[in-house]
Structures are given as C-alpha cells and as structure tokens.
Scaffold this motif. Sequence first.
Motif, mmCIF file in Angstrom:
data_model
loop_
_atom_site.group_PDB
_atom_site.id
_atom_site.type_symbol
_atom_site.label_atom_id
_atom_site.label_comp_id
_atom_site.label_asym_id
_atom_site.label_seq_id
_atom_site.Cartn_x
_atom_site.Cartn_y
_atom_site.Cartn_z
ATOM 1 N N ASP A 6 9.212 58.963 60.462
ATOM 2 C CA ASP A 6 10.027 59.483 59.363
ATOM 3 C C ASP A 6 11.130 60.338 59.967
ATOM 4 O O ASP A 6 10.890 61.452 60.427
ATOM 5 N N PHE A 7 12.352 59.798 59.970
ATOM 6 C CA PHE A 7 13.474 60.480 60.598
ATOM 7 C C PHE A 7 13.989 61.619 59.715
ATOM 8 O O PHE A 7 13.919 61.556 58.495
ATOM 9 N N SER A 8 14.532 62.624 60.355
ATOM 10 C CA SER A 8 15.134 63.744 59.636
ATOM 11 C C SER A 8 16.324 63.256 58.811
ATOM 12 O O SER A 8 17.147 62.473 59.283
ATOM 13 N N VAL A 56 1.528 61.496 57.729
ATOM 14 C CA VAL A 56 0.771 62.104 58.818
ATOM 15 C C VAL A 56 1.636 63.165 59.485
ATOM 16 O O VAL A 56 2.665 62.850 60.089
ATOM 17 N N GLU A 57 1.222 64.402 59.367
ATOM 18 C CA GLU A 57 1.947 65.524 59.952
ATOM 19 C C GLU A 57 1.264 65.964 61.257
ATOM 20 O O GLU A 57 0.045 65.899 61.386
ATOM 21 N N GLY A 58 2.065 66.408 62.217
ATOM 22 C CA GLY A 58 1.529 67.062 63.397
ATOM 23 C C GLY A 58 0.868 66.173 64.423
ATOM 24 O O GLY A 58 0.186 66.683 65.329
ATOM 25 N N ILE A 75 15.981 62.119 64.831
ATOM 26 C CA ILE A 75 14.945 63.120 65.060
ATOM 27 C C ILE A 75 13.745 62.803 64.168
ATOM 28 O O ILE A 75 13.857 62.819 62.940
ATOM 29 N N PRO A 76 12.584 62.493 64.748
ATOM 30 C CA PRO A 76 11.407 62.203 63.924
ATOM 31 C C PRO A 76 10.734 63.491 63.454
ATOM 32 O O PRO A 76 10.606 64.450 64.211
ATOM 33 N N ARG A 88 7.741 63.237 61.236
ATOM 34 C CA ARG A 88 6.337 62.931 60.961
ATOM 35 C C ARG A 88 6.149 61.420 61.048
ATOM 36 O O ARG A 88 7.108 60.697 61.312
ATOM 37 N N ALA A 89 4.943 60.974 60.800
ATOM 38 C CA ALA A 89 4.664 59.540 60.773
ATOM 39 C C ALA A 89 4.307 59.116 59.350
ATOM 40 O O ALA A 89 3.695 59.874 58.589
ATOM 41 N N LEU A 90 4.703 57.916 58.991
ATOM 42 C CA LEU A 90 4.325 57.311 57.717
ATOM 43 C C LEU A 90 3.482 56.073 58.001
ATOM 44 O O LEU A 90 3.892 55.211 58.790
ATOM 45 N N LEU A 91 2.323 55.996 57.380
ATOM 46 C CA LEU A 91 1.448 54.839 57.526
ATOM 47 C C LEU A 91 1.354 54.120 56.187
ATOM 48 O O LEU A 91 1.199 54.759 55.135
#
Length: 215
Positions: free
Chosen positions: A94-96, A135-137, A153-154, A156-159
């Motif tokens: 997840d990009f800024s 998904v944070e951190g 700039i990432p 977090r992650a998205l699943l």
Amino acid sequence: MSEPLAITPSSDVAFTAAVKAAQQARGSRQAYARVEARGGFRTELTPDFVQFLGGIDTAFLATANAAGQPYVQHRGGPKGFIRVLDAHTLGMADFSGNRQYITVGNASENPKAFLFLMDYTHRRRIKVWGELSVVEGDADLVARLMPEDYGAIPERALLFKVSAWDINCPQHIPQKIDAPLVAAALQEREARIAALEMEVARLRGLVGTADAAGM
C-alpha cells in the motif's frame, strides 16, 4: 436419512437471489444456471491468471463501509505490482498517497472487497471477489510485496483472500496502448526510415556515378 447438503456455486458471491431474479426477468438466467451447474466461477488462481496479473499495471479496488457505502480506488504500479502469494491469496504494498485511508477504514469494519483488473492493450479484464485485510508493521511482508526499483513509499501490506474470479468478454473495452510501447514502436519506425533513407541515398549515388561514367 438426512438430505445431502446443497453445494453453493462460487458464482453466488455475485449472483444473489435478487440478481437471479433480474436475470430471469431479462432472459439470461438459463445461461448462467449452466455456469452454476459447473460449479460457478473459478476459485483457485490458475497459471493463466498469474500470467495475466504479471502483465498489468492498473487495477480498481472496491470496498464498502459497515453501512454499505461503496468506494472504488485506483491501484497502479509497475507491471506485476499485485503478487500471487498462494492459490487463494493476492498481496500488494500500500503506497503512500493522499492519506484519506478510506480503503483502510472500510476494511476494518467490512472485509468484503472486489478487484477489477484491466489490460487495455489486449482488451481483457478479470473480476475478483474476496476479502481484504490490512497488515500493519510487517516489514518483511512489505519488502516481499514491494516492486523492485520502484520509487513509491510503502506504508503497509494489503492481502486479498480470493473467493471467486471470472473473466469478462472484451466487448466495449477501448484499446489503449501504454506510452512506453508506443515510444518503442515509434523509435523502431524512425530507425527503419533512417536506414531506408540511407539505402536510397546510396543507390542514388551509384546511379549518379554510372551516369557520370557514361554507362
């Protein structure tokens, strides 16, 4: 003896009772009933899906809040920015961006989500139903999902856990060619023109030399 459990086709994720009633009223129910008889939409991410995903740089991610208010967000990046993690899971960094966090907020109270994947060059599209988790951190997961040499700039992650997916027909999809492909084709054409011009000049020179020699 108990009755056998009815198997719900995967296409019911989209074909609700209201949708089926609309299909019945408009004459398409029989065709989609045949789809359901075969089990519905596909549920596992097949090699052709993986190949398609590796060639696209544009997607639209739809979510809704707890009240059902929908939101669609454009997702883009280098080709292959959406990764296949296993036979039922997609992931992306997840990009800024503009920091509204509508998608993140919606997913926190309603995980149901939808991905619309577009390939304008080849006039193809894939619809994907599933559930979105934020998904944070997890720096390792983000690093795994981050496209190589991409300047975003990432955060977090998205699943995306896939419930079902289906391929749309190409009808009404406009063909749009990526700018780098157009630039490469134009460069190739200019090089070809330059080579032909040089060949024409060489042949003219030969003719001029022959005329001067009285041949």
